[in-house]
Scaffold this motif. Structure first.
Motif, PDB file in Angstrom:
ATOM      1  N   SER A  96     -26.324 -17.690   7.972  1.00 18.72           N
ATOM      2  CA  SER A  96     -27.196 -18.772   7.517  1.00 18.72           C
ATOM      3  C   SER A  96     -27.056 -20.021   8.391  1.00 18.72           C
ATOM      4  O   SER A  96     -25.963 -20.385   8.784  1.00 18.72           O
ATOM      5  CB  SER A  96     -26.790 -19.093   6.080  1.00 18.72           C
ATOM      6  OG  SER A  96     -27.385 -20.281   5.657  1.00 18.72           O
ATOM      7  N   SER A 143     -26.719 -19.010   0.551  1.00 12.50           N
ATOM      8  CA  SER A 143     -27.707 -19.803   1.276  1.00 12.50           C
ATOM      9  C   SER A 143     -28.629 -18.859   2.054  1.00 12.50           C
ATOM     10  O   SER A 143     -28.194 -17.793   2.497  1.00 12.50           O
ATOM     11  CB  SER A 143     -26.957 -20.725   2.238  1.00 12.50           C
ATOM     12  OG  SER A 143     -27.853 -21.556   2.902  1.00 12.50           O
ATOM     13  N   SER A 144     -29.866 -19.233   2.211  1.00 13.50           N
ATOM     14  CA  SER A 144     -30.819 -18.363   2.910  1.00 13.50           C
ATOM     15  C   SER A 144     -30.499 -18.303   4.400  1.00 13.50           C
ATOM     16  O   SER A 144     -29.815 -19.175   4.928  1.00 13.50           O
ATOM     17  CB  SER A 144     -32.232 -18.883   2.706  1.00 13.50           C
ATOM     18  OG  SER A 144     -32.522 -18.864   1.327  1.00 13.50           O
ATOM     19  N   PHE A 147     -32.408 -22.084   6.316  1.00 15.19           N
ATOM     20  CA  PHE A 147     -32.443 -22.937   5.129  1.00 15.19           C
ATOM     21  C   PHE A 147     -32.740 -24.380   5.520  1.00 15.19           C
ATOM     22  O   PHE A 147     -32.296 -24.863   6.559  1.00 15.19           O
ATOM     23  CB  PHE A 147     -31.089 -22.867   4.413  1.00 15.19           C
ATOM     24  CG  PHE A 147     -31.005 -23.755   3.205  1.00 15.19           C
ATOM     25  CD1 PHE A 147     -31.676 -23.418   2.046  1.00 15.19           C
ATOM     26  CD2 PHE A 147     -30.281 -24.941   3.234  1.00 15.19           C
ATOM     27  CE1 PHE A 147     -31.632 -24.251   0.926  1.00 15.19           C
ATOM     28  CE2 PHE A 147     -30.229 -25.779   2.129  1.00 15.19           C
ATOM     29  CZ  PHE A 147     -30.898 -25.430   0.977  1.00 15.19           C
TER      30      PHE A 147
END
Ligand SMILES: *[C@@H]1O[C@H](CO)[C@@H](O)[C@H](O)[C@H]1NC(C)=O
Ligand SMILES: *[C@@H]1O[C@H](CO)[C@@H](O)[C@H](O)[C@H]1NC(C)=O
Ligand SMILES: *[C@@H]1O[C@H](CO)[C@@H](O)[C@H](O)[C@H]1NC(C)=O
Ligand SMILES: *[C@@H]1O[C@H](CO)[C@@H](O)[C@H](O)[C@H]1NC(C)=O
Ligand SMILES: *[C@@H]1O[C@H](CO)[C@@H](O)[C@H](O)[C@H]1NC(C)=O
Ligand SMILES: *[C@@H]1O[C@H](CO)[C@@H](O)[C@H](O)[C@H]1NC(C)=O
Ligand SMILES: *[C@@H]1O[C@H](CO)[C@@H](O)[C@H](O)[C@H]1NC(C)=O
Length: 467
Positions: A96, A143-144, A147
């Protein structure tokens, strides 16, 4: 390009065979500059290349620290014309990383951002306030991959470069119920405005692909999104509590809804109270055998209103523009306008569900009934359909103001089936075959409405930028 120029400088200084060769190099450089043009909400003054910061594109070396460091570095230009980061051809493994404002992430053709399968590369984040818990696990969430939060003017684009979520690792853990945190999304942008995501190929996200939330003024276009049709929760694009969004010219094959319009879950979504509104979806092509082309809900507790869907196509998809809700969701889905759909091999053309179930927790309010009203569909052809419609409202909370006009559905073989199964709904139809249920009586001469005004997001003109 700056590389070429430096190279050229060396040649001019060091070589005695310059003449013709230099001219050729200059011409090639100029041609290259002209060739790399792209459309964006904003062009950038500063340009950096990922390799200038020591990234390694071998598909094995982790570049998480490099991505975070270079974007942090480029954030110094936020108020000085902004910056663009070129991701060149190569396989760039990373966990991420975070975006910044006035920033463009640009993936060249044959650039692949490859998501790490090492969980230590994925920091955790608190749950979303409008959901109250993670979708996969009650505690936090990963978390993506890409992000951003509290940003202005952020772009992810390119010349059809690829982002590969390598989702199989996460799908396996989900299926075995081994997750303690909710799976990462591929791209999530929160509390932001002026967002563009375009001209990319996104494959195999761990969960949802593109998730703008609590954001506004969003353009999503020219995406190819691909995941196995049996992969869990691989929604294509999920505008969630967003205002002024345009989604156009996307091609999506996935294991869940191609587009899922959302606004929070039960009491948490009601409390946050941020609707998704002023959304247009056009020229989408969707393949999703077990899900919808466009789902409204099931998380819709901040409300969904003024959604327009034009000229969309679904093939081998369970349903078209589906409403999913439940007792406890509260809020509304209203002023929905669908015009022009071409459908082939569908289980249902029309599907509304008032008993979707799936609650955040047992704290939902059984008196929080959703209001579903003014849902308009017109100009639809459908071929090889199993059921024309299944429309289930809620007892003592009927779905009203349904309008369906100029719709021609060819149902496949089995004629005995109940083609229009309607409960707790009210509305009208005109020029619809096969004949609708008695709760949707024929009203001659009327086309269902479609707004004549233009949404503000459609007035945003993209600029032509060059690298
Ligand atoms: C950003 O990167 C450039 C080039 O590597 C370097 O010269 C500069 O010191 C860095 N700035 C910051 C704030 O890290
Ligand atoms: C990315 O942003 C999140 C949320 O603000 C923050 O918790 C995290 O520390 C950031 N990561 C980096 C590497 O800066
Ligand atoms: C981001 O914006 C939200 C909503 O305005 C605010 O609550 C939050 O504190 C902001 N976060 C940061 C890191 O500025
Ligand atoms: C982008 O790449 C994907 C995957 O290779 C391909 O299917 C798609 O047609 C490409 N899009 C464009 C506009 O070239
Ligand atoms: C980006 O995609 C759009 C379609 O959404 C297309 O018209 C445009 O030519 C593409 N641009 C580039 C640079 O590939
Ligand atoms: C029609 O739909 C059925 C599923 O209901 C599918 O198996 C079949 O292949 C489809 N036929 C055509 C011609 O697409
Ligand atoms: C019609 O819909 C009702 C309510 O959802 C359902 O219980 C019933 O099984 C359906 N009937 C048929 C024949 O599909």
């Amino acid at each position: 390009m700056s590389h070429n120029m430096n190279l050229l400088g060396h040649k001019l200084r060091n070589s005695n065979v310059i003449g013709v060769i230099s001219i050729i190099v200059i011409l090639v450089s100029v041609a290259e500059c002209r060739a790399v043009q792209y459309e964006a909400i904003n062009c950038r003054k500063h340009i950096a290349v990922l390799t200038d910061f020591g990234a390694v594109g071998d598909g094995k070396t982790s570049n998480t620290k490099v991505f975070n460091a270079v974007i942090k570095n480029l954030s110094q230009y936020e108020n000085d014309g902004g910056a663009l980061l070129v991701v060149p051809p190569g396989k760039w493994l990373t966990g991420s990383f975070n975006l910044t404002s006035h920033f463009t992430l640009f993936l060249q053709k044959d650039a692949v951002i490859l998501a790490s399968q090492d969980e230590s590369e994925w920091p955790s984040l608190p749950v979303l306030p409008s959901y109250g818990r993670g979708r996969d696990a009650p505690a936090g969430r990963f978390s993506s991959l890409i992000f951003g939060t509290n940003l202005t003017d952020v772009i992810i684009t390119g010349t059809n470069g690829t982002i590969d979520g390598q989702g199989s690792y996460w799908w396996g853990k989900f299926k075995k119920k081994e997750l303690t945190l909710t799976r990462p999304y591929m791209i999530e942008i929160m509390y932001s405005s002026e967002i563009q995501i375009s001209n990319l190929t996104l494959v195999n996200s761990p969960s949802w692909f593109v998730h703008p939330i609590y954001s506004s003024n969003i353009i999503i276009q020219g995406l190819t999104i691909l995941a196995p049709v049996d992969s869990p929760n691989t929604d294509g694009i999920d505008p969630d509590s967003c205002t002024n969004t345009k989604i156009q010219e996307c091609y999506i094959v996935s294991g869940d809804d191609c587009v899922a319009v959302k606004s929070g879950w039960d009491e948490y979504g009601i409390k946050v109270g941020m609707p998704t509104q002023h959304l247009i979806i056009r020229r989408l092509t969707c393949i999703s055998p077990d899900s919808a082309m466009i789902a409204l809900g099931s998380e819709m507790s901040g409300g969904i209103k003024d959604v327009r869907a034009e000229d969309n196509t679904a093939i081998n998809t369970e349903s078209a523009v589906r409403i999913k809700t439940a007792v406890g969701r509260g809020a509304y889905v209203k002023d929905i306008f669908v015009k022009g759909m071409t459908l082939k091999t569908m289980k249902y053309v029309f599907w509304m569900t008032g008993a979707y179930g799936s609650h955040a927790d047992s704290g939902f309010d059984p008196k929080a009934l959703p209001e579903i009203t003014r849902i308009n569909y017109r100009d639809i052809t459908a071929d090889n359909v199993t059921y024309a419609a299944r429309l289930d409202g809620i007892t003592n909370d009927p779905f009203t103001g349904i309008c369906i006009s100029n719709v021609h559905i060819k149902v496949s073989a089995a004629k005995k089936k109940l083609q229009w199964n309607c409960t707790n709904i009210a509305g009208v139809t005109n020029n619809v075959t096969p004949q609708p249920c008695s709760l949707l009586p024929q009203k001659e001469g009327q086309s269902c409405s479609y707004p004549k005004d233009i949404l503000p997001i459609d007035n945003v003109q993209l600029k032509t930028c060059s690298l």
